[in-house]
Design an enzyme around this catalytic site. Sequence first.
Site, PDB file in Angstrom:
ATOM      1  N   ASP A   1       0.954  -1.106   0.006  1.00 53.62           N
ATOM      2  CA  ASP A   1       0.140  -0.061   0.283  1.00 53.62           C
ATOM      3  C   ASP A   1       0.845   1.190   0.083  1.00 53.62           C
ATOM      4  O   ASP A   1       0.460   2.360  -0.566  1.00 53.62           O
ATOM      5  CB  ASP A   1      -1.084   0.075   1.067  1.00 53.62           C
ATOM      6  CG  ASP A   1      -1.986  -1.074   1.032  1.00 53.62           C
ATOM      7  OD1 ASP A   1      -2.251  -1.510  -0.102  1.00 53.62           O
ATOM      8  OD2 ASP A   1      -3.039  -1.101   2.076  1.00 53.62           O
TER       9      ASP A   1
ATOM     10  N   HIS B   1     -16.368 -31.310 -16.445  1.00 58.71           N
ATOM     11  CA  HIS B   1     -17.876 -31.368 -16.355  1.00 58.71           C
ATOM     12  C   HIS B   1     -18.412 -32.002 -15.159  1.00 58.71           C
ATOM     13  O   HIS B   1     -17.778 -33.145 -15.029  1.00 58.71           O
ATOM     14  CB  HIS B   1     -18.396 -31.624 -17.679  1.00 58.71           C
ATOM     15  CG  HIS B   1     -19.969 -31.601 -17.846  1.00 58.71           C
ATOM     16  ND1 HIS B   1     -20.577 -30.673 -17.883  1.00 58.71           N
ATOM     17  CD2 HIS B   1     -20.888 -32.725 -17.420  1.00 58.71           C
ATOM     18  CE1 HIS B   1     -21.869 -30.820 -17.675  1.00 58.71           C
ATOM     19  NE2 HIS B   1     -22.084 -32.115 -17.501  1.00 58.71           N
TER      20      HIS B   1
HETATM   21  C1  LIG Z   1     -11.132  -3.075   5.232  1.00 63.00           C
HETATM   22  C2  LIG Z   1     -10.637  -3.458   4.204  1.00 63.00           C
HETATM   23  C3  LIG Z   1     -10.831  -4.413   3.519  1.00 63.00           C
HETATM   24  C4  LIG Z   1      -9.990  -5.003   2.539  1.00 63.00           C
HETATM   25  N1  LIG Z   1     -10.218  -5.952   1.669  1.00 63.00           N
HETATM   26  C5  LIG Z   1      -9.298  -6.595   0.750  1.00 63.00           C
HETATM   27  C6  LIG Z   1      -9.651  -7.830   0.190  1.00 63.00           C
HETATM   28  O1  LIG Z   1     -10.702  -8.296   0.269  1.00 63.00           O
HETATM   29  N2  LIG Z   1      -8.691  -8.083  -0.878  1.00 63.00           N
HETATM   30  C7  LIG Z   1      -7.520  -7.584  -0.931  1.00 63.00           C
HETATM   31  O2  LIG Z   1      -6.660  -7.810  -2.011  1.00 63.00           O
HETATM   32  N3  LIG Z   1      -7.288  -6.462  -0.164  1.00 63.00           N
HETATM   33  C8  LIG Z   1      -8.117  -5.803   0.636  1.00 63.00           C
HETATM   34  N4  LIG Z   1      -7.828  -4.905   1.394  1.00 63.00           N
HETATM   35  C9  LIG Z   1      -6.609  -4.137   1.156  1.00 63.00           C
HETATM   36  C10 LIG Z   1      -5.364  -4.890   1.692  1.00 63.00           C
HETATM   37  O3  LIG Z   1      -5.777  -5.049   3.145  1.00 63.00           O
HETATM   38  C11 LIG Z   1      -4.072  -4.332   1.563  1.00 63.00           C
HETATM   39  O4  LIG Z   1      -3.850  -3.841   0.221  1.00 63.00           O
HETATM   40  C12 LIG Z   1      -3.049  -4.705   2.169  1.00 63.00           C
HETATM   41  O5  LIG Z   1      -3.149  -5.346   3.371  1.00 63.00           O
HETATM   42  C13 LIG Z   1      -1.727  -4.342   1.827  1.00 63.00           C
HETATM   43  O6  LIG Z   1      -0.535  -4.901   2.639  1.00 63.00           O
HETATM   44  P1  LIG Z   1       0.745  -4.147   3.121  1.00 63.00           P
HETATM   45  O7  LIG Z   1       1.700  -5.031   3.560  1.00 63.00           O
HETATM   46  O8  LIG Z   1       1.164  -3.223   2.351  1.00 63.00           O
HETATM   47  O9  LIG Z   1       0.045  -3.024   4.253  1.00 63.00           O
HETATM   48  P2  LIG Z   1      -0.680  -3.334   5.661  1.00 63.00           P
HETATM   49  O10 LIG Z   1      -1.253  -4.896   5.762  1.00 63.00           O
HETATM   50  O11 LIG Z   1      -1.181  -2.589   5.988  1.00 63.00           O
HETATM   51  O12 LIG Z   1       0.675  -3.621   6.695  1.00 63.00           O
HETATM   52  C14 LIG Z   1       1.399  -2.584   7.055  1.00 63.00           C
HETATM   53  C15 LIG Z   1       1.991  -2.822   8.373  1.00 63.00           C
HETATM   54  O13 LIG Z   1       2.979  -1.943   8.800  1.00 63.00           O
HETATM   55  C16 LIG Z   1       2.742  -1.590  10.158  1.00 63.00           C
HETATM   56  N5  LIG Z   1       3.164  -0.165  10.208  1.00 63.00           N
HETATM   57  C17 LIG Z   1       2.565   0.730  10.108  1.00 63.00           C
HETATM   58  N6  LIG Z   1       3.370   1.786  10.468  1.00 63.00           N
HETATM   59  C18 LIG Z   1       4.541   1.454  10.916  1.00 63.00           C
HETATM   60  C19 LIG Z   1       5.638   1.976  11.521  1.00 63.00           C
HETATM   61  N7  LIG Z   1       5.846   3.393  11.612  1.00 63.00           N
HETATM   62  N8  LIG Z   1       6.721   0.945  12.042  1.00 63.00           N
HETATM   63  C20 LIG Z   1       6.379  -0.268  11.845  1.00 63.00           C
HETATM   64  N9  LIG Z   1       5.283  -0.858  11.517  1.00 63.00           N
HETATM   65  C21 LIG Z   1       4.270  -0.061  11.006  1.00 63.00           C
HETATM   66  C22 LIG Z   1       1.264  -1.743  10.365  1.00 63.00           C
HETATM   67  O14 LIG Z   1       0.809  -2.071  11.675  1.00 63.00           O
HETATM   68  C23 LIG Z   1       1.084  -2.989   9.517  1.00 63.00           C
HETATM   69  O15 LIG Z   1       0.968  -4.295  10.058  1.00 63.00           O
HETATM   70  C24 LIG Z   1      -8.568  -4.319   2.311  1.00 63.00           C
HETATM   71  C25 LIG Z   1      -8.362  -3.230   3.094  1.00 63.00           C
HETATM   72  C26 LIG Z   1      -9.390  -2.691   4.022  1.00 63.00           C
HETATM   73  C27 LIG Z   1      -8.846  -1.643   4.948  1.00 63.00           C
END
Ligand SMILES: Cc1cc2nc3c(=O)[nH]c(=O)nc-3n(C[C@H](O)[C@H](O)[C@H](O)COP(=O)(O)OP(=O)(O)OC[C@H]3O[C@@H](n4cnc5c(N)ncnc54)[C@H](O)[C@@H]3O)c2cc1C
Length: 192
Positions: free
Chosen positions: A38, A170
């Site tokens: 993200d 099928h």
């Molecule tokens: C309600 C909701 C429903 C969703 N449903 C779907 C779905 O059905 N399918 C799908 O594909 N995607 C879905 N998503 C999107 C998906 O959750 C994200 O795209 C995905 O989690 C991104 O992964 P990531 O590792 O980039 O970030 P994240 O999963 O957000 O992980 C980031 C991590 O970094 C940690 N962090 C933040 N700041 C700091 C810091 N300063 N120091 C240390 N750690 C830190 C956070 O606590 C977190 O654990 C959904 C999102 C939401 C909000």
Amino acid sequence: MEGLEVERAGIQLNERGRGIAVNEHMRTNVEHIYAIGDVTNIMQLAHVASHQGITAIDGILGESGGMHYTAIPNVIFTSPEIASVGLLEDECKQQGMDYSVSKVSFASNGKALTMNEPEGFIKLIRDNRSQKIVGGSIIGPDASSLISTLTLAIANELTEQQITHTVFAHPTTGEVIHEAAFGLSIGALHQA
Ligand SMILES: Cc1cc2nc3c(=O)[nH]c(=O)nc-3n(C[C@H](O)[C@H](O)[C@H](O)COP(=O)(O)OP(=O)(O)OC[C@H]3O[C@@H](n4cnc5c(N)ncnc54)[C@H](O)[C@@H]3O)c2cc1C
């Protein structure tokens, strides 16, 4: 992103200033720092984040290839489920593409009938110049799983003929993909 202050490490943000800028290997402008998920603000989906991680490791290990976003599946987990991958018809129009569309109803699918879920359809889009499948949408039973087959087809640039020449089991909901591919050539075999 808030509070991270990545700029202090010399890391550039993307042009919108709302994500970390990366190349196709997920490398930032700082040679030893990679970013995935993200924070890149490219497509905020869990499966994109996961694949970006794999791509980053591949790049670090010196493997070729990079992250591409032409075949990223989207799913809405409603009832019925909705899923799409690749280009939408509007996008094909905007690109001035010469394309064909095939639409097949789940009402002609034996498995959907036994599941008592005959509502919904699959729509396939073919680029007529290359004969490749470039987009697909599914609304109906198993859409969230069926979209993986279409993703495989689009990511690997399969033609409609390569799909019709594949044997589908099928009775399965997956047969709608076979049917829709036939719809782009001789016509769907079981369309109601
Ligand atoms: C309600 C909701 C429903 C969703 N449903 C779907 C779905 O059905 N399918 C799908 O594909 N995607 C879905 N998503 C999107 C998906 O959750 C994200 O795209 C995905 O989690 C991104 O992964 P990531 O590792 O980039 O970030 P994240 O999963 O957000 O992980 C980031 C991590 O970094 C940690 N962090 C933040 N700041 C700091 C810091 N300063 N120091 C240390 N750690 C830190 C956070 O606590 C977190 O654990 C959904 C999102 C939401 C909000």
